[in-house]
Design an enzyme around this catalytic site. Structure first.
Site, short mmCIF file in Angstrom:
data_model
loop_
_atom_site.label_atom_id
_atom_site.label_comp_id
_atom_site.label_asym_id
_atom_site.label_seq_id
_atom_site.Cartn_x
_atom_site.Cartn_y
_atom_site.Cartn_z
N ASN A 1 59.91 -86.20 58.64
CA ASN A 1 59.41 -87.05 57.70
C ASN A 1 60.22 -88.53 57.78
O ASN A 1 61.49 -88.55 57.49
CB ASN A 1 59.80 -86.53 56.17
CG ASN A 1 59.74 -87.63 55.14
OD1 ASN A 1 58.90 -88.52 55.27
ND2 ASN A 1 60.11 -87.28 54.11
N CYS B 1 59.35 -91.30 53.93
CA CYS B 1 59.54 -91.25 52.58
C CYS B 1 59.86 -92.55 52.07
O CYS B 1 60.77 -93.19 52.33
CB CYS B 1 60.76 -90.34 52.56
SG CYS B 1 60.94 -90.09 50.88
N ILE C 1 48.61 -87.91 55.06
CA ILE C 1 49.41 -89.26 54.71
C ILE C 1 50.67 -88.74 54.04
O ILE C 1 50.51 -87.84 52.84
CB ILE C 1 48.79 -90.38 54.20
CG1 ILE C 1 48.09 -89.93 52.78
CG2 ILE C 1 47.75 -90.94 55.30
CD1 ILE C 1 47.42 -91.26 52.19
N ASN C 2 51.70 -89.38 53.98
CA ASN C 2 52.75 -89.40 52.98
C ASN C 2 52.32 -90.23 51.95
O ASN C 2 51.20 -90.85 51.85
CB ASN C 2 54.11 -89.94 53.48
CG ASN C 2 55.18 -89.42 52.90
OD1 ASN C 2 55.25 -88.95 51.73
ND2 ASN C 2 56.26 -88.71 53.49
N THR C 3 53.12 -90.42 50.88
CA THR C 3 52.65 -91.10 49.79
C THR C 3 52.58 -92.76 49.69
O THR C 3 53.34 -93.15 50.87
CB THR C 3 53.63 -90.89 48.74
OG1 THR C 3 55.14 -91.12 49.05
CG2 THR C 3 53.63 -89.47 48.05
N GLY D 1 46.91 -85.34 51.30
CA GLY D 1 46.58 -86.87 50.38
C GLY D 1 45.40 -86.30 49.22
O GLY D 1 44.29 -86.77 49.55
C1 LIG Z 1 57.22 -84.48 44.06
C2 LIG Z 1 56.95 -84.72 45.66
C3 LIG Z 1 57.94 -84.39 46.32
C4 LIG Z 1 57.55 -84.78 47.72
N1 LIG Z 1 58.60 -84.52 48.80
C5 LIG Z 1 58.44 -84.85 50.12
C6 LIG Z 1 59.29 -84.57 51.09
O1 LIG Z 1 60.46 -84.02 50.70
N2 LIG Z 1 58.78 -84.60 52.21
C7 LIG Z 1 57.90 -85.13 52.68
O2 LIG Z 1 57.68 -85.46 53.80
N3 LIG Z 1 57.04 -85.51 51.67
C8 LIG Z 1 57.23 -85.41 50.61
N4 LIG Z 1 56.35 -85.53 49.56
C9 LIG Z 1 54.93 -85.98 50.11
C10 LIG Z 1 53.70 -84.91 50.35
O3 LIG Z 1 54.34 -83.90 50.88
C11 LIG Z 1 52.28 -85.42 50.56
O4 LIG Z 1 52.60 -86.03 52.00
C12 LIG Z 1 51.89 -86.36 49.67
O5 LIG Z 1 52.21 -85.82 48.01
C13 LIG Z 1 50.44 -86.60 49.77
O6 LIG Z 1 49.80 -85.25 49.30
P1 LIG Z 1 49.11 -84.80 47.97
O7 LIG Z 1 48.39 -85.87 47.41
O8 LIG Z 1 48.29 -83.26 47.79
O9 LIG Z 1 50.47 -84.68 46.93
C14 LIG Z 1 56.39 -85.32 48.06
C15 LIG Z 1 55.47 -85.67 47.23
C16 LIG Z 1 55.61 -85.33 46.08
C17 LIG Z 1 54.47 -85.40 44.89
#
Ligand SMILES: Cc1cc2nc3c(=O)[nH]c(=O)nc-3n(C[C@H](O)[C@H](O)[C@H](O)COP(=O)(O)O)c2cc1C
Ligand SMILES: Cc1cc2nc3c(=O)[nH]c(=O)nc-3n(C[C@H](O)[C@H](O)[C@H](O)COP(=O)(O)OP(=O)(O)OC[C@H]3O[C@@H](n4cnc5c(N)ncnc54)[C@H](O)[C@@H]3O)c2cc1C
Ligand SMILES: Cc1cc2nc3c(=O)[nH]c(=O)nc-3n(C[C@H](O)[C@H](O)[C@H](O)COP(=O)(O)OP(=O)(O)OC[C@H]3O[C@@H](n4cnc5c(N)ncnc54)[C@H](O)[C@@H]3O)c2cc1C
Ligand SMILES: Cc1cc2nc3c(=O)[nH]c(=O)nc-3n(C[C@H](O)[C@H](O)[C@H](O)COP(=O)(O)O)c2cc1C
Ligand code: FES
Ligand code: FES
Lengths: 255, 300, 300, 255
Positions: free
Chosen positions: B125, B128, B189-191, B241
């Site tokens: 990751n 973040c 994607i990450n967020t 995502g």
């Molecule tokens: C509460 C929360 C915690 C997350 N923690 C991590 C993390 O520790 N490491 C990481 O790579 N991504 C983390 N993410 C990102 C998710 O793995 C993912 O990339 C992102 O939420 C998009 O997918 P989604 O829309 O299905 O949630 C986190 C997302 C959420 C919502």
């Protein structure tokens, strides 16, 4: 060891018991049978733009009819949506969640402030001991008659319209009440004051905390509170309110 | 009907995995999902040492999504190795460990500690948005990304997945940098970095001010980036995502993802990952798709 | 109670404007909204010559949002000057003309043609993701952005608003480039580039493949960028992206926007802009805010 | 000159008239009074994750009772949502939109294909002349009896289960029908074939087109079709289906 369930509950009845405060009975499949006082359920919205479930405490448990009661205040769009539901409406819920109150049959204070009052009803029903139930309201009362069936009721109102003018600690002092154990749920300033009061008097005290939640089951680490000791699960000074709580021994947590 | 897919030599029984940070290490969700039905479990990010994470409130709901600023709270690699890996080994699923760190050394320490562990893939990751040092800094500069990928690749015994940040001008540039650094797989994607203000309290809804936006709201951005990256590099992609159901999962696969991760949807329905596995099979039956690999990148 | 705000010397009676491209030149919506109640009308992008735009389908609905790839269809500046400006002059509102082009010369031609027109502000769209040349290319490179801003500024008789693209790694870098080029006001955000695939037809939902994501889904990204830019430059900002109601508008103002634009919400409720004007006044009454300028950037 | 309205209509009645095809009567405030055959309304979803309104043709207009009828097929989540509504449900609509059919009282073909059939009912009722109504279905029929009250009905089905096996043009040929004017609504391939047929026979032909829409009132330029001449509004070869159409003279548009 499955003890939590996601199910489609049916609204048995809903009633506005005070301005903006609703009481809803839900018919559940399996959740009621597992539920304990102090636990909560996650209630999902139907409206898809609101994704996260709303945590709501269990107010009453009717195991015979597999029903649960919740009492909630309309504060935003999710609770607004729930308040519009009628008998027969389907509602997705997840539960029972959290640890619940430990049932220690000693002379107890049950302290509820505002919308922290509902879980005290389930607790009052489960707890078989001398109970002084202290309820704090802004102005309008609710659930006080039902709670009175299970213990001695003392009321504090901010505007002084009923009982002691002031907060729950004012009511305790005014009535010179005493206890060997305290259970409390309500706004953080109230809990903080109770923690202090209990520390002074050296009374075992259990507090039910609140925090914004996502998963509700301990996976996402959204809902932590600071803990005095390193927590065994998280390995840092954080406890998960949804899973390790919402009920904590007062000295365990920093609030 | 074949739903097996291959990520850098690791075969997943189906393309469905959990998105890091939304599923812990699987224990809590194992009450709702048979983990052995999943292609893989991607764990919450783990660092070399325990992290306390950010102050609360850590999350806020937004329209069709949510913002989180957990701040990568984690128990540190030692506890993780002793508790979480043995737990996951009970299930017939691939173990994908998400790794975070503040410096390149932090990442490398975790990766080295995992060398002799029964872990199938490492997801790094570098994206973040919720921690000040490290994290996204690596993920927003192609040179940094290539450099850290190289360092990690040198030390990793398992194939490495580089997890990309969407908060960039050109996602293909980042993908190519990770590829150049030796990445085996990309995940995206990450967020998206977002913010919410409570107008009644006149305060930020999450204590960290900004947080990561996830959920169905961001799906169009994610699908677009998966499509662009699939057409820019030759690495397999784990797409994520806003995946809420099997249809969404298939959309990512058609755009070019070999596997997918489900994140925020777990909060909406704790059993969703298994339902997605079933839904993909239904779609394949409905359209008589013999092998899921036929669907990967099928729309261009 | 004062709702008047000032954009580079131009006073708007309230901060509510329409987002370019969603409101035509106001004529169609004038059946639902009293245009004289709005702070300003921002017109659909207009180029030096007529543009045919993209093939259909040009839009697709997404979760809490929509994708559009209209491709800046417009009748060209001549028709615009002869028809749309006189129409708008009937109302007591500011006229903000959104300008698009493929080359710097295209933009300059439009800006020069508008020099003697009763137009209050020019919004320069250097961030449209849906046309191949020009548009977003200017909006994703700070040097190009600064250069084009300079050229336009030289020729413009009205204050210029540079409209920024959110599809960048660092929005503050772009904002500073526009400021350095002489921009008077910034507006943000334009749409996020997105994609939708129809899994049953196995085809792109919009003919252009990618399109711009708008609507409440993107609001957290927009609020974050407005906040970042407000804290990075000293220009006034027109904030937009997913504003559906007065609460959303106020969120942008608290984050640092001096004015706001309402786009996709018009499609959900054609009378929404006027309702937002009223809702802002209600909020001010409720919290006893005497001057809306007190709210601008009040959360930091 | 306000002639379009956004209002909260009330569902008077809803009925499934063929598999997945629903007929809904709506009580309107002002829209019905303004509506003409060939126009449509934009129907909004309640579910907030679906922002865009769904364009649905007006199938019948009851000015006396200020009511409108729409007939629609469930194809996605929006129409699914509408199909769940009951008598008394509130539904947001915008209309009447578009230009409608020109009423020219000459020997006419009214041609409807599939879910393009509903607007033909409103047209058949408004048009006072000799009418041959040709209806094309995949298999299951709907609205044919009601249409039969207003003209001679000819049916084509893809599977041959009723009337001519084939398409509407096959039915026209099989029955040796003739017309001085054609009104048609249905899938693009059908409209294309009709346009060609009409050009050969030199018959004035009005086609109702479809495209994805956002604003529904001509502002956003989402819903254009290619026009033969430069359009006076857009100044390019594009006409807006929602505003300049949905009904166009066949030779004006490229389909
Ligand atoms: C509460 C929360 C915690 C997350 N923690 C991590 C993390 O520790 N490491 C990481 O790579 N991504 C983390 N993410 C990102 C998710 O793995 C993912 O990339 C992102 O939420 C998009 O997918 P989604 O829309 O299905 O949630 C986190 C997302 C959420 C919502
Ligand atoms: C363990 C627990 C038990 C609770 N029990 C009750 C109860 O019995 N009765 C009752 O009326 N309320 C209770 N609450 C508070 C209740 O969860 C919130 O009032 C509710 O979530 C608000 O939802 P909304 O959509 O109406 O408000 P919004 O403000 O629109 O909600 C937006 C988001 O913030 C979250 N949120 C808002 N306020 C709170 C809050 N105080 N705590 C946690 N999340 C919040 C919502 O869940 C949602 O995700 C409890 C909270 C917790 C954590
Ligand atoms: C002028 C006009 C008149 C129409 N009249 C009727 C009618 O009388 N009866 C009927 O059943 N259908 C009619 N349609 C088609 C109807 O609009 C779509 O079937 C409906 O929008 C599908 O919505 P959904 O949410 O169920 O499908 P989804 O596919 O989930 O919709 C997603 C998005 O695509 C749009 N969309 C999907 N299909 C179409 C389409 N064919 N045309 C335009 N937009 C579409 C939706 O409006 C929505 O924005 C008409 C379309 C137009 C343009
Ligand atoms: C259909 C449509 C057309 C648009 N056309 C333009 C345009 O011509 N010029 C421009 O600068 N922005 C254009 N935009 C972007 C909007 O002005 C606005 O920046 C964006 O949609 C975010 O706001 P919203 O979420 O309120 O819609 C368009 C947006 C939409 C939805
Ligand atoms: S809400 Fe996820 S850990 Fe408590
Ligand atoms: S839908 Fe907006 S112009 Fe037709």
């Amino acid at each position: 060891m499955k003890d939590k369930f996601k199910e489609t509950a049916i609204v048995i009845a809903q009633e506005e018991i005070a301005t903006g405060v609703f009481s809803m009975w839900l018919k559940t499949d399996r959740i009621a049978a597992e539920a304990k006082a102090g636990q909560f359920i996650s209630v999902y919205c139907r409206e898809g733009s609101r994704l996260l479930p709303r945590p709501i405490s269990i107010c009453e448990i009717d195991t015979a009819d597999s029903a649960l009661r919740i009492v909630y205040r309309v504060v935003g769009q999710g609770t607004e949506e729930f308040s519009k539901m009628n008998t027969g409406s389907q509602i997705e819920i997840l539960g029972p969640l959290g640890n619940g109150f430990p049932l220690k049959e000693r002379k107890a204070f049950l302290i509820g402030g505002g919308i922290g009052i509902p879980p005290m009803l389930a607790l009052a029903k489960e707890l078989d001991c001398e109970k002084n139930i202290i309820l704090g309201y802004k102005d309008e009362l609710f659930l006080q008659d039902e709670l009175a069936e299970h213990g001695n009721i003392y009321i504090a109102t901010e505007d002084g319209s009923c009982g002691t003018k002031g907060n729950v600690l004012d009511a305790i002092r005014e009535n010179a009440l005493e206890a060997d154990i305290i259970y409390a749920c309500g706004p953080t300033p109230m809990l903080r004051a109770i923690k202090e009061y209990a520390a002074e008097k050296d009374i075992e005290t259990w507090l039910s905390l609140e925090e914004k939640m996502a998963c509700g089951i301990g996976a996402c680490l959204a809902c932590v509170c600071k803990s005095k000791e390193t927590d065994s699960h998280t390995n840092v000074h954080n406890k998960r309110i949804c899973k390790d709580g919402p009920v904590f021994l007062a000295e365990e947590v920093e609030i | 009907m074949n739903t097996r897919i291959n990520l850098a030599g690791v075969e997943l029984k189906n393309p469905v995995t959990t998105a890091s940070g939304t599923f812990g290490s699987g224990e809590e969700y194992s009450e709702f999902v048979n983990l052995s039905r999943l292609g893989g479990v991607v764990t919450k990010g783990v660092a070399n040492i325990p992290w306390e994470g950010n102050p609360t409130p850590r999350i806020a709901e937004t329209y069709g999504g949510m913002i989180n600023a957990i701040g990568l709270q984690n128990p540190g690699i030692e506890v993780f190795v002793q508790r979480d890996i043995p737990f996951l080994k009970q299930f017939d699923t691939k173990i994908i460990v998400n790794v975070c760190g503040k410096t390149t050394e932090d990442y490398c320490e975790v990766v080295e500690r995992l060398a002799d562990q029964p872990v199938d893939l490492l997801e790094i990751n570098v994206s973040c948005p919720n921690v000040k040092e490290g994290g996204i800094a690596f993920g927003q500069d192609p040179k940094c990304l290539e450099a850290i990928t190289k360092e990690i690749k040198k030390r990793a015994k398992q194939p490495i997945i580089m997890k990309l940040s969407p908060n960039v001008t050109d996602i293909t540039e980042m993908a190519r940098a990770a590829e150049a650094g030796g990445a085996d797989v990309l995940s995206l994607i990450n967020t998206l970095t977002g913010m919410k203000i409570d107008i009644n309290k006149r305060a930020f809804a999450v204590a960290n001010k900004t947080g990561g936006l996830s959920g169905p709201a961001i799906k169009p951005v994610a699908v677009r980036m998966v499509y662009q990256v699939a057409n820019a590099v030759s690495l397999p992609i784990i797409g994520m995502g806003g995946i809420m159901n099997a249809e969404d999962a298939i959309e990512f696969i058609l755009a070019g993802a070999t596997a997918i991760s489900v994140g925020t949807a777990n909060f909406v329905n704790p059993g969703v990952t298994e339902e997605i596995v079933n839904g993909i099979e239904e779609y394949m039956r409905k359209y008589n798709v013999k092998d899921i690999n036929e669907l990967i990148g099928a729309v261009r």
